[in-house]
Design a protein around this motif. Structure first.
Motif, PDB file in Angstrom:
ATOM      1  N   ALA A 154      -2.490   4.269 -12.915  1.00 41.47           N
ATOM      2  CA  ALA A 154      -3.437   3.923 -13.995  1.00 41.47           C
ATOM      3  C   ALA A 154      -2.917   4.429 -15.338  1.00 41.47           C
ATOM      4  CB  ALA A 154      -4.808   4.517 -13.688  1.00 41.47           C
ATOM      5  N   ARG A 155      -2.330   5.633 -15.355  1.00 37.33           N
ATOM      6  CA  ARG A 155      -1.794   6.165 -16.610  1.00 37.33           C
ATOM      7  C   ARG A 155      -0.528   5.429 -17.043  1.00 37.33           C
ATOM      8  NH1 ARG A 155      -2.057  10.994 -14.001  1.00 37.33           N
ATOM      9  NH2 ARG A 155       0.129  11.490 -14.404  1.00 37.33           N
ATOM     10  N   ALA A 156       0.164   4.862 -16.072  1.00 39.35           N
ATOM     11  CA  ALA A 156       1.434   4.188 -16.380  1.00 39.35           C
ATOM     12  C   ALA A 156       1.237   2.769 -16.884  1.00 39.35           C
ATOM     13  CB  ALA A 156       2.317   4.163 -15.134  1.00 39.35           C
TER      14      ALA A 156
ATOM     15  N   PHE B 192       7.499   1.726 -16.521  1.00 39.26           N
ATOM     16  CA  PHE B 192       7.608   2.364 -15.218  1.00 39.26           C
ATOM     17  C   PHE B 192       6.494   1.956 -14.265  1.00 39.26           C
ATOM     18  CE2 PHE B 192       8.816   5.282 -18.712  1.00 39.26           C
ATOM     19  CZ  PHE B 192      10.197   5.163 -18.571  1.00 39.26           C
ATOM     20  N   ALA B 193       5.576   1.105 -14.731  1.00 42.47           N
ATOM     21  CA  ALA B 193       4.396   0.775 -13.932  1.00 42.47           C
ATOM     22  C   ALA B 193       4.768   0.095 -12.613  1.00 42.47           C
ATOM     23  CB  ALA B 193       3.446  -0.108 -14.741  1.00 42.47           C
ATOM     24  N   ARG B 194       5.732  -0.812 -12.648  1.00 46.31           N
ATOM     25  CA  ARG B 194       6.064  -1.550 -11.416  1.00 46.31           C
ATOM     26  C   ARG B 194       6.655  -0.629 -10.353  1.00 46.31           C
ATOM     27  NH1 ARG B 194       8.063  -7.729 -11.995  1.00 46.31           N
ATOM     28  NH2 ARG B 194       6.284  -8.525 -13.161  1.00 46.31           N
ATOM     29  N   ASP B 195       7.551   0.250 -10.757  1.00 46.66           N
ATOM     30  CA  ASP B 195       8.142   1.163  -9.780  1.00 46.66           C
ATOM     31  C   ASP B 195       7.089   2.115  -9.217  1.00 46.66           C
ATOM     32  OD1 ASP B 195      10.565   0.001 -10.000  1.00 46.66           O
ATOM     33  OD2 ASP B 195      11.568   1.663 -11.033  1.00 46.66           O
ATOM     34  N   ILE B 196       6.159   2.539 -10.056  1.00 42.10           N
ATOM     35  CA  ILE B 196       5.102   3.429  -9.573  1.00 42.10           C
ATOM     36  C   ILE B 196       4.163   2.671  -8.640  1.00 42.10           C
ATOM     37  CG2 ILE B 196       3.101   4.799 -10.302  1.00 42.10           C
ATOM     38  CD1 ILE B 196       4.731   5.521 -12.823  1.00 42.10           C
ATOM     39  N   ALA B 197       3.908   1.391  -8.926  1.00 41.56           N
ATOM     40  CA  ALA B 197       3.096   0.579  -8.020  1.00 41.56           C
ATOM     41  C   ALA B 197       3.767   0.448  -6.657  1.00 41.56           C
ATOM     42  CB  ALA B 197       2.849  -0.804  -8.625  1.00 41.56           C
ATOM     43  N   ALA B 198       5.094   0.299  -6.657  1.00 43.17           N
ATOM     44  CA  ALA B 198       5.819   0.235  -5.378  1.00 43.17           C
ATOM     45  C   ALA B 198       5.695   1.555  -4.623  1.00 43.17           C
ATOM     46  CB  ALA B 198       7.288  -0.098  -5.629  1.00 43.17           C
ATOM     47  N   ALA B 199       5.772   2.675  -5.335  1.00 42.53           N
ATOM     48  CA  ALA B 199       5.602   3.981  -4.691  1.00 42.53           C
ATOM     49  C   ALA B 199       4.193   4.121  -4.127  1.00 42.53           C
ATOM     50  CB  ALA B 199       5.887   5.096  -5.696  1.00 42.53           C
ATOM     51  N   ALA B 200       3.198   3.598  -4.871  1.00 41.51           N
ATOM     52  CA  ALA B 200       1.818   3.645  -4.382  1.00 41.51           C
ATOM     53  C   ALA B 200       1.641   2.788  -3.138  1.00 41.51           C
ATOM     54  CB  ALA B 200       0.863   3.181  -5.484  1.00 41.51           C
ATOM     55  N   SER B 201       2.335   1.662  -3.090  1.00 42.37           N
ATOM     56  CA  SER B 201       2.273   0.809  -1.902  1.00 42.37           C
ATOM     57  C   SER B 201       2.824   1.538  -0.688  1.00 42.37           C
ATOM     58  CB  SER B 201       3.057  -0.484  -2.149  1.00 42.37           C
ATOM     59  OG  SER B 201       3.100  -1.286  -0.985  1.00 42.37           O
ATOM     60  N   GLU B 202       3.953   2.198  -0.866  1.00 46.02           N
ATOM     61  CA  GLU B 202       4.558   2.923   0.243  1.00 46.02           C
ATOM     62  C   GLU B 202       3.636   4.050   0.723  1.00 46.02           C
ATOM     63  OE1 GLU B 202       8.954   4.677   1.388  1.00 46.02           O
ATOM     64  OE2 GLU B 202       8.221   4.958  -0.655  1.00 46.02           O
ATOM     65  N   ALA B 203       3.008   4.748  -0.227  1.00 38.81           N
ATOM     66  CA  ALA B 203       2.085   5.831   0.143  1.00 38.81           C
ATOM     67  C   ALA B 203       0.888   5.282   0.912  1.00 38.81           C
ATOM     68  CB  ALA B 203       1.628   6.570  -1.110  1.00 38.81           C
ATOM     69  N   ALA B 204       0.367   4.128   0.482  1.00 40.75           N
ATOM     70  CA  ALA B 204      -0.776   3.523   1.176  1.00 40.75           C
ATOM     71  C   ALA B 204      -0.383   3.063   2.573  1.00 40.75           C
ATOM     72  CB  ALA B 204      -1.316   2.352   0.361  1.00 40.75           C
TER      73      ALA B 204
ATOM     74  N   GLN C 204       1.351  -5.804  -7.278  1.00 40.43           N
ATOM     75  CA  GLN C 204       1.416  -5.303  -8.652  1.00 40.43           C
ATOM     76  C   GLN C 204       2.839  -4.912  -9.028  1.00 40.43           C
ATOM     77  OE1 GLN C 204      -1.432  -2.106  -8.399  1.00 40.43           O
ATOM     78  NE2 GLN C 204      -3.116  -3.362  -9.148  1.00 40.43           N
ATOM     79  N   ALA C 205       3.598  -4.484  -8.032  1.00 39.67           N
ATOM     80  CA  ALA C 205       4.989  -4.104  -8.289  1.00 39.67           C
ATOM     81  C   ALA C 205       5.887  -5.320  -8.458  1.00 39.67           C
ATOM     82  CB  ALA C 205       5.514  -3.236  -7.145  1.00 39.67           C
ATOM     83  N   GLY C 206       5.390  -6.503  -8.085  1.00 45.21           N
ATOM     84  CA  GLY C 206       6.220  -7.695  -8.135  1.00 45.21           C
ATOM     85  C   GLY C 206       7.343  -7.645  -7.126  1.00 45.21           C
ATOM     86  N   HIS C 207       7.117  -6.941  -6.022  1.00 46.57           N
ATOM     87  CA  HIS C 207       8.150  -6.708  -5.009  1.00 46.57           C
ATOM     88  C   HIS C 207       7.795  -7.533  -3.775  1.00 46.57           C
ATOM     89  CE1 HIS C 207      11.060  -4.729  -2.509  1.00 46.57           C
ATOM     90  NE2 HIS C 207      11.362  -3.814  -3.418  1.00 46.57           N
ATOM     91  N   ALA C 208       8.346  -8.740  -3.687  1.00 47.08           N
ATOM     92  CA  ALA C 208       7.984  -9.646  -2.601  1.00 47.08           C
ATOM     93  C   ALA C 208       8.360  -9.081  -1.238  1.00 47.08           C
ATOM     94  CB  ALA C 208       8.662 -11.005  -2.810  1.00 47.08           C
ATOM     95  N   LEU C 209       9.497  -8.418  -1.155  1.00 44.99           N
ATOM     96  CA  LEU C 209       9.942  -7.869   0.123  1.00 44.99           C
ATOM     97  C   LEU C 209       8.998  -6.769   0.604  1.00 44.99           C
ATOM     98  CD1 LEU C 209      12.350  -8.529   1.954  1.00 44.99           C
ATOM     99  CD2 LEU C 209      13.553  -6.602   0.938  1.00 44.99           C
ATOM    100  N   LEU C 210       8.565  -5.924  -0.321  1.00 47.49           N
ATOM    101  CA  LEU C 210       7.629  -4.854   0.023  1.00 47.49           C
ATOM    102  C   LEU C 210       6.282  -5.434   0.446  1.00 47.49           C
ATOM    103  CD1 LEU C 210       6.970  -1.820   0.132  1.00 47.49           C
ATOM    104  CD2 LEU C 210       6.391  -1.948  -2.295  1.00 47.49           C
ATOM    105  N   ALA C 211       5.815  -6.458  -0.267  1.00 51.25           N
ATOM    106  CA  ALA C 211       4.546  -7.092   0.095  1.00 51.25           C
ATOM    107  C   ALA C 211       4.623  -7.707   1.487  1.00 51.25           C
ATOM    108  CB  ALA C 211       4.178  -8.154  -0.937  1.00 51.25           C
TER     109      ALA C 211
END
Length: 443
Positions: free
Chosen positions: A185-187, A192-204, A233-240
């Protein structure tokens, strides 16, 4: 969205992953990012660069050394802004090799022509320590190190999962997930928002996995949905696709193969036709389990065959993130065994288990899950003593780790057994009763 023609937009070069690759001159990452942005196949990329596809594959996978002149040439052909690499002139660079046109068959360290320079050395050779960060790029404590730090925490927790009960990790994992959400949310509106969104996805996704192990299906589904949303949100199709496939595998294992197959269809749509072979093979294996759950043996075997073909492709060398380990023939054999168990094909299941785990010992919890599956295959084949020995061993591991996922599978194995009441059957019943009275099992 991929752009098949024309120059890439200026903001492409400030994306966190691309900026990081430029700052360290990670040529492989730069090339791959440009290929994906254009929506090119690897063969199209090879034609654009004027090299063979095998050479390009080795470069992208970090197996091919490059000379400085190759970096210049590749950058020119792909339209990498030369000022970002900071070596506009073609003159000699201290420590760099003399200009030469390599053949398409050169490999790292072959001793011919110019000395190769590996990716990790480009920062020294070209003095690319860092790129200046755009004014206002960060917000407070958020910078290019934030996402890697968050991912490192998830990675450490994931390693602990192999040797610790999920209940001992869950609170910390959920707290970390909440931290990544607040950080994201702060990002907002930073590079850096997309990379942090990818990190949040991995954590979830990891939080979901822990709740699966704890038998908390509702929380597991909620966290998997969050993982899919963050990956978007990360725009990471492979991660999704990975998170959708993980949710699909969970639903299939929870006796809803139709929903699981629907989810794999959406994961496949997001992957596209040019996905990494590891992703294609893994998703085919998940679909095989779904078809087996519906009793469709022909479709299940087709998917396993498709997975086998994918893992044997020459470009299936290094697994793409978020896969951590190589997805190879042994992994497919494991899924072939699980598929055979669900199709009540015990002899095929036992052969496949031998192919998959003959020389490899999985972690304690994963090994216990596989023991229950193998126990089912032995029971179907009439080998009751071995079946219940394996189930009992799995139950002891489940109690040790307080894993309701493992214990639940043992209970399901026992409920489905319809054979003679041998001594080994009574022994497992006694173990289950003791576990229930001790509080290891839910009432």
């Amino acid at each position: 969205m991929p752009q098949r023609d024309g120059a890439l937009p200026p903001e492409f070069w400030t994306r966190p992953a691309v900026a990081s690759a430029l700052s360290s001159c990670d040529v492989a990452a730069i090339i791959e990012a440009i290929r994906l942005a254009h929506g090119w196949s690897q063969s199209h990329l090879a034609r654009t660069l004027g090299y063979s596809q095998s050479w390009v594959s080795r470069v992208v996978n970090g197996q091919q050394s490059l000379t400085i002149d190759q970096v210049r040439e590749v950058s020119h052909r792909l339209g990498v802004p030369v000022h970002l690499l900071r070596f506009a002139s073609a003159g000699p660079i201290p420590g760099a090799s003399a200009p030469s046109r390599p053949s398409t068959t050169r490999v790292a360290g072959d001793g011919k022509g110019a000395d190769p320079t590996r990716r990790r050395d480009f920062g020294k050779v070209l003095a690319l320590a860092t790129l200046p960060r755009p004014a206002g790029a960060g917000r407070g404590d958020i910078d290019e190190t934030t996402a890697p730090t968050l991912r490192a925490i998830t990675g450490g927790q994931r390693r602990l999962d192999a040797s610790a009960p999920a209940r001992e990790l869950a609170n910390a994992a959920v707290a970390h997930l909440e931290l990544t959400g607040r950080t994201l949310a702060r990002a907002h509106r930073t590079p850096f928002a997309r990379d942090i969104a990818a990190a949040a996805s991995e954590a979830a996704g990891f939080a979901a996995w822990l709740h699966v192990d704890m038998g908390d299906d509702g929380s597991a589904r909620r966290h998997y949905r969050a993982a899919v949303e963050r990956a978007g949100q990360a725009g990471h199709a492979l991660l999704a696709a990975y998170m959708l496939g993980s949710l699909a595998a969970f639903e299939i294992d929870d006796d809803d193969p139709s929903l699981g197959l629907t989810l794999t269809a959406e994961a496949g749509r997001r992957l596209g036709h040019n996905a990494h072979p590891t992703a294609r093979a893994w998703l085919a294996c998940v679909r095989a389990l779904g078809h087996a759950g519906r009793g469709d043996a022909a479709a299940a075997h087709r998917e396993i065959a498709s997975a086998e073909a994918a893992v044997n492709r020459s470009d299936n060398s290094e697994p793409p993130w978020p896969w951590v380990f190589a997805f190879d023939e042994a992994k497919v054999a494991g899924y072939r065994a699980l598929t055979a168990v669900r199709l009540r094909q015990p002899n095929e299941a036992r052969r496949a288990f031998s192919d998959a785990f003959g020389g490899v010992r999985p972690g304690a919890k994963q090994g216990a899950v596989l023991m229950v599956e193998l126990a089912s295959a032995h029971a179907d084949a009439g080998d009751v003593d071995e079946a219940f020995r394996l189930a009992g061993e799995a139950l002891r591991t489940g109690v040790l780790f307080r894993s309701e996922r493992i214990i639940g599978r043992v209970r399901r194995f026992r409920r489905h057994y319809r054979g003679p009441r041998a001594r080994c059957v009574s022994l497992l019943d006694e173990q289950l009763t003791e576990a229930l009275l001790s509080g290891a099992l839910p009432a």
